[in-house]
Design a protein around this motif. Structure first.
Motif, PDB file in Angstrom:
ATOM      1  N   ASP A 369       0.837  -1.201   0.000  1.00 21.73           N
ATOM      2  CA  ASP A 369       0.000   0.000   0.000  1.00 21.73           C
ATOM      3  C   ASP A 369       0.875   1.256   0.000  1.00 21.73           C
ATOM      4  O   ASP A 369       1.921   1.305   0.649  1.00 21.73           O
ATOM      5  N   PHE A 370       0.420   2.281  -0.739  1.00 19.25           N
ATOM      6  CA  PHE A 370       1.194   3.519  -0.828  1.00 19.25           C
ATOM      7  C   PHE A 370       0.263   4.717  -0.665  1.00 19.25           C
ATOM      8  O   PHE A 370      -0.968   4.594  -0.726  1.00 19.25           O
ATOM      9  N   TYR A 371       0.849   5.885  -0.468  1.00 18.01           N
ATOM     10  CA  TYR A 371       0.070   7.090  -0.154  1.00 18.01           C
ATOM     11  C   TYR A 371      -0.524   7.713  -1.414  1.00 18.01           C
ATOM     12  O   TYR A 371       0.155   7.866  -2.432  1.00 18.01           O
ATOM     13  N   VAL A 372      -1.799   8.082  -1.307  1.00 15.90           N
ATOM     14  CA  VAL A 372      -2.478   8.750  -2.413  1.00 15.90           C
ATOM     15  C   VAL A 372      -3.159  10.039  -1.968  1.00 15.90           C
ATOM     16  O   VAL A 372      -3.862  10.665  -2.749  1.00 15.90           O
ATOM     17  N   LYS A 373      -2.931  10.452  -0.726  1.00 16.22           N
ATOM     18  CA  LYS A 373      -3.624  11.636  -0.196  1.00 16.22           C
ATOM     19  C   LYS A 373      -3.419  12.854  -1.090  1.00 16.22           C
ATOM     20  O   LYS A 373      -4.364  13.582  -1.407  1.00 16.22           O
ATOM     21  N   LEU A 374      -2.194  13.092  -1.517  1.00 10.94           N
ATOM     22  CA  LEU A 374      -1.896  14.265  -2.336  1.00 10.94           C
ATOM     23  C   LEU A 374      -1.719  13.935  -3.811  1.00 10.94           C
ATOM     24  O   LEU A 374      -1.350  14.794  -4.604  1.00 10.94           O
ATOM     25  N   PHE A 375      -2.009  12.695  -4.187  1.00 15.09           N
ATOM     26  CA  PHE A 375      -1.912  12.266  -5.581  1.00 15.09           C
ATOM     27  C   PHE A 375      -3.247  12.544  -6.259  1.00 15.09           C
ATOM     28  O   PHE A 375      -4.213  11.801  -6.103  1.00 15.09           O
ATOM     29  N   GLU A 376      -3.309  13.619  -7.026  1.00 21.38           N
ATOM     30  CA  GLU A 376      -4.572  14.052  -7.633  1.00 21.38           C
ATOM     31  C   GLU A 376      -4.771  13.354  -8.975  1.00 21.38           C
ATOM     32  O   GLU A 376      -4.645  13.939 -10.041  1.00 21.38           O
ATOM     33  N   HIS A 377      -5.099  12.062  -8.889  1.00 18.53           N
ATOM     34  CA  HIS A 377      -5.225  11.264 -10.110  1.00 18.53           C
ATOM     35  C   HIS A 377      -6.650  11.322 -10.660  1.00 18.53           C
ATOM     36  O   HIS A 377      -7.594  11.768  -9.997  1.00 18.53           O
ATOM     37  N   ASN A 378      -6.799  10.844 -11.885  1.00 21.07           N
ATOM     38  CA  ASN A 378      -8.075  10.952 -12.599  1.00 21.07           C
ATOM     39  C   ASN A 378      -9.208  10.205 -11.891  1.00 21.07           C
ATOM     40  O   ASN A 378     -10.344  10.686 -11.832  1.00 21.07           O
ATOM     41  N   VAL A 379      -8.919   9.009 -11.367  1.00 18.31           N
ATOM     42  CA  VAL A 379      -9.965   8.220 -10.720  1.00 18.31           C
ATOM     43  C   VAL A 379     -10.471   8.940  -9.476  1.00 18.31           C
ATOM     44  O   VAL A 379     -11.684   8.998  -9.215  1.00 18.31           O
ATOM     45  N   LYS A 380      -9.573   9.502  -8.686  1.00 21.48           N
ATOM     46  CA  LYS A 380      -9.974  10.239  -7.481  1.00 21.48           C
ATOM     47  C   LYS A 380     -10.856  11.432  -7.847  1.00 21.48           C
ATOM     48  O   LYS A 380     -11.910  11.646  -7.237  1.00 21.48           O
ATOM     49  N   ARG A 381     -10.438  12.196  -8.830  1.00 18.29           N
ATOM     50  CA  ARG A 381     -11.218  13.379  -9.214  1.00 18.29           C
ATOM     51  C   ARG A 381     -12.623  12.970  -9.681  1.00 18.29           C
ATOM     52  O   ARG A 381     -13.609  13.625  -9.336  1.00 18.29           O
ATOM     53  N   LYS A 382     -12.718  11.898 -10.443  1.00 18.62           N
ATOM     54  CA  LYS A 382     -14.018  11.450 -10.916  1.00 18.62           C
ATOM     55  C   LYS A 382     -14.885  10.982  -9.746  1.00 18.62           C
ATOM     56  O   LYS A 382     -16.083  11.315  -9.683  1.00 18.62           O
ATOM     57  N   GLU A 383     -14.312  10.224  -8.818  1.00 20.26           N
ATOM     58  CA  GLU A 383     -15.055   9.750  -7.646  1.00 20.26           C
ATOM     59  C   GLU A 383     -15.625  10.908  -6.833  1.00 20.26           C
ATOM     60  O   GLU A 383     -16.725  10.812  -6.281  1.00 20.26           O
ATOM     61  N   LEU A 384     -14.882  12.009  -6.761  1.00 13.71           N
ATOM     62  CA  LEU A 384     -15.293  13.148  -5.937  1.00 13.71           C
ATOM     63  C   LEU A 384     -16.094  14.185  -6.720  1.00 13.71           C
ATOM     64  O   LEU A 384     -16.458  15.225  -6.176  1.00 13.71           O
ATOM     65  N   GLY A 385     -16.374  13.902  -7.996  1.00 13.87           N
ATOM     66  CA  GLY A 385     -17.234  14.790  -8.781  1.00 13.87           C
ATOM     67  C   GLY A 385     -16.520  15.940  -9.451  1.00 13.87           C
ATOM     68  O   GLY A 385     -17.157  16.945  -9.795  1.00 13.87           O
ATOM     69  N   TYR A 386     -15.206  15.804  -9.700  1.00 10.69           N
ATOM     70  CA  TYR A 386     -14.450  16.864 -10.354  1.00 10.69           C
ATOM     71  C   TYR A 386     -14.113  16.467 -11.788  1.00 10.69           C
ATOM     72  O   TYR A 386     -14.034  15.292 -12.129  1.00 10.69           O
ATOM     73  N   SER A 387     -13.885  17.467 -12.627  1.00 10.51           N
ATOM     74  CA  SER A 387     -13.635  17.219 -14.045  1.00 10.51           C
ATOM     75  C   SER A 387     -12.232  16.654 -14.262  1.00 10.51           C
ATOM     76  O   SER A 387     -11.343  16.761 -13.413  1.00 10.51           O
ATOM     77  N   ASP A 388     -12.034  16.074 -15.411  1.00  8.16           N
ATOM     78  CA  ASP A 388     -10.744  15.506 -15.802  1.00  8.16           C
ATOM     79  C   ASP A 388      -9.776  16.646 -16.141  1.00  8.16           C
ATOM     80  O   ASP A 388     -10.079  17.500 -16.970  1.00  8.16           O
ATOM     81  N   ILE A 389      -8.621  16.673 -15.487  1.00  7.67           N
ATOM     82  CA  ILE A 389      -7.627  17.707 -15.786  1.00  7.67           C
ATOM     83  C   ILE A 389      -6.347  17.093 -16.360  1.00  7.67           C
ATOM     84  O   ILE A 389      -5.281  17.723 -16.352  1.00  7.67           O
ATOM     85  N   SER A 390      -6.461  15.856 -16.857  1.00  6.07           N
ATOM     86  CA  SER A 390      -5.264  15.168 -17.336  1.00  6.07           C
ATOM     87  C   SER A 390      -4.586  15.924 -18.475  1.00  6.07           C
ATOM     88  O   SER A 390      -3.364  15.850 -18.631  1.00  6.07           O
ATOM     89  N   SER A 391      -5.347  16.668 -19.275  1.00  9.36           N
ATOM     90  CA  SER A 391      -4.733  17.414 -20.374  1.00  9.36           C
ATOM     91  C   SER A 391      -3.841  18.539 -19.874  1.00  9.36           C
ATOM     92  O   SER A 391      -2.940  19.006 -20.588  1.00  9.36           O
ATOM     93  N   GLN A 392      -4.080  18.995 -18.637  1.00  7.84           N
ATOM     94  CA  GLN A 392      -3.258  20.064 -18.054  1.00  7.84           C
ATOM     95  C   GLN A 392      -1.968  19.522 -17.446  1.00  7.84           C
ATOM     96  O   GLN A 392      -0.979  20.239 -17.335  1.00  7.84           O
TER      97      GLN A 392
END
Length: 531
Positions: A369-392
């Motif tokens: 297991d590893f830390y993801v608290k500050l890892f703003e990945h696409n799956v997390k953003r989608k789960e929390l209702g935020y738009s995809d920012i991968s292009s940025q």
């Protein structure tokens, strides 16, 4: 608007004011005449202040590598001969005097100090309108807050360091020797933060008297940091118990301010707590944070350093692939489940990855297991209702996640640590625990068990935020905890097991970087663990 969006536009002007020095001794401006011409207006003064904030940007990586990785919150598998800074730091290699992470931390922290010194030497020559005099004082408070913060980081990492409180020439710098640890606190850190408390406000203004951009130091930030300084001084190695009451008073003032202002800085439930780590929640929950944006050179460097390789489902950019994992004893605490097979501690999913990911080949992730608290990945953003920012996020240097340096929960738990199992002390711990789905503490808890509960709560709530190493050092527990960790991971007699022998009484400090030791023969004395 994030603070660093303003910095990008001001970077050209700032380059005229500050040297791009390779080491801290080069602290004079490239062109003194140009520097003097720059400090003429309130607007230019504010640009210079923003330049000092800009110096904070690398600090998140140092906090992760030099504090979190060094602690018992993170496990780094030992690989003989693998020359990586984070591995050498995690495994207490004594031959780290030349590694770039340590020398860069020293240089970058002294760069903040050099910028603040230059600003403070010029501020009095700038005239403000009479009604904006408080803004000028606020700017002074910000500069002293940032300089005090830099010295605090330096003294905790390196111990005896040189103290410079005004611009100096290279020749003058060559004569400045290290100050004792207590002197650094008394000559630099405490006076700077006391002045910051005197001059800062909770709603900062810009040079024109209008609301400043987000991310500036506030009165609550100054009180919180000064309280942390006092609590640190009460512990190892200074051990001045008289500082505890001073810390307690400041922490209480910050908590009372939050309560009186609609629970400012407080996430009321776990939905908000999880959203706290998304970049859109700029300057909303953290008392003071390092701010980042998705732009070249302005992203959070801690993020790619804290995550192993993952599938493009989570991010398409190549991370550093560091083998850094949540330490097993902490992982065991986080992953306890109830009768419904749900995590008892609801912070677990938002703090560590527990096997739901797939690896970079699309296969189920089978590593630790590893830390993801500050890892703003696409799956997390989608789960929390935020738009995809991968292009940025076009490469690993573009992650826009802010890095907290001071949070309300940290302040509450530091207060509770001092107050003990009083009504208030237990109340603040319970406020954090119950939000996470945990039961309240036993009302008849003993002082010893309460201290243990506060420690565990700090470990869970603040995991991956660069707090743990400094906690266990000031508590005088780092040696035993780290020795136990190495023994826990391996069988007696193995290379990993024997790493415990490297953890010694004096390894609570890092070495003075080798480049600094060679600046002038005999100017500095190396810390004892690295002689």
């Amino acid at each position: 608007m994030k603070l660093y969006q303003y910095i990008i536009s001001g970077a050209v002007s700032l380059s005229l004011c500050f040297s791009s020095c390779d080491d801290w001794l080069d602290v004079t401006p490239i062109d003194t005449r140009t520097s003097e011409n720059f400090y003429q207006t309130p607007s230019q003064l504010e640009q210079a202040i923003i330049g000092i904030y800009n110096g904070l940007m690398p600090l998140s990586e140092y906090s992760w590598v030099m504090s979190e990785i060094r602690s018992d919150n993170v496990w780094v598998p030992y690989k003989l001969g693998k020359q990586r800074d984070y591995v050498d730091i995690a495994c207490f290699n004594s031959n780290i005097t030349t590694i770039s992470t340590i020398s860069s931390a020293w240089n970058d922290l002294y760069e903040i100090i050099a910028r603040a010194n230059l600003f403070l030497s010029k501020v009095d020559q700038v005239e403000f309108a009479a009604d904006l005099d408080p803004v000028k004082k606020q700017f002074v408070g910000e500069a002293r807050f940032l300089r005090g913060l830099a010295y605090f980081e330096l003294v905790r990492y390196f111990g005896r360091i040189p103290v410079i409180l005004e611009p100096v020439s290279i020749e003058e710098a060559m004569t400045i020797r290290q100050s004792e640890i207590v002197e650094v606190y008394e000559k630099a850190i405490i006076p700077d933060l006391e002045e910051a408390v005197k001059f800062l406000v909770d709603e900062p203004l810009n040079y024109a008297g209008k609301t400043a951009s987000a991310g500036r130091a506030t009165l609550s930030a100054a009180k919180s940091l000064l309280g942390r300084v006092y609590l640190t001084m009460a512990g190892f190695p200074v051990q001045d118990e008289s500082k505890k009451d001073l810390a307690k008073t400041l922490f209480k003032e910050v908590i009372d301010y939050s309560d009186a202002n609609n629970n400012k800085f407080w996430a009321k439930d776990m939905d908000e707590w999880n959203k706290m780590w998304i970049s859109e929640n700029d300057n909303k929950y953290h008392i003071f944070e390092i701010q980042y944006i998705a732009a070249n050179g302005y992203g959070n460097p801690m993020v790619p350093a804290s995550v192993p390789s993952v599938s493009p489902i989570y991010t398409t950019v190549k991370l550093l692939g560091n083998t850094v994992y949540c330490e097993r004893s902490l992982d065991k605490i986080f992953t306890q489940k109830d009768e419904n097979d749900e995590f008892i501690d609801q912070r677990c999913h938002g703090t560590i990855e527990t096997g739901n990911m797939v690896d970079e080949d699309g296969k189920p992730y089978t590593g630790e297991d590893f830390y993801v608290k500050l890892f703003e990945h696409n799956v997390k953003r989608k789960e929390l209702g935020y738009s995809d920012i991968s292009s940025q996020i076009v490469d690993r240097n573009y992650f826009p996640t802010n890095y907290p340096l001071i949070r309300l929960e940290d302040v509450m738990l530091m207060y509770a640590e001092i107050a003990g199992p009083t009504t208030e002390g237990k109340g603040y711990v319970d406020r954090i625990r119950t939000r996470a789905g945990l039961p309240k503490l036993d009302q008849n808890i003993t002082p010893t068990n309460f201290a243990d509960s506060v420690d565990v709560e700090r470990r869970r709530e603040l995991a991956s935020e660069g707090i743990r190493w400094h906690d266990i050092v000031r508590q005088g527990r780092f040696k035993q905890l780290l020795q136990d960790m190495f023994k826990r991971y391996a069988t007696e007699g193995s290379e990993t097991y024997d790493l415990y022998l490297r953890v010694k009484d004096d390894t609570y400090l890092y070495p003075i970087p080798d480049a600094q030791m060679k600046v002038k023969e005999g100017l500095y004395e190396q810390n004892s663990a690295y002689k």
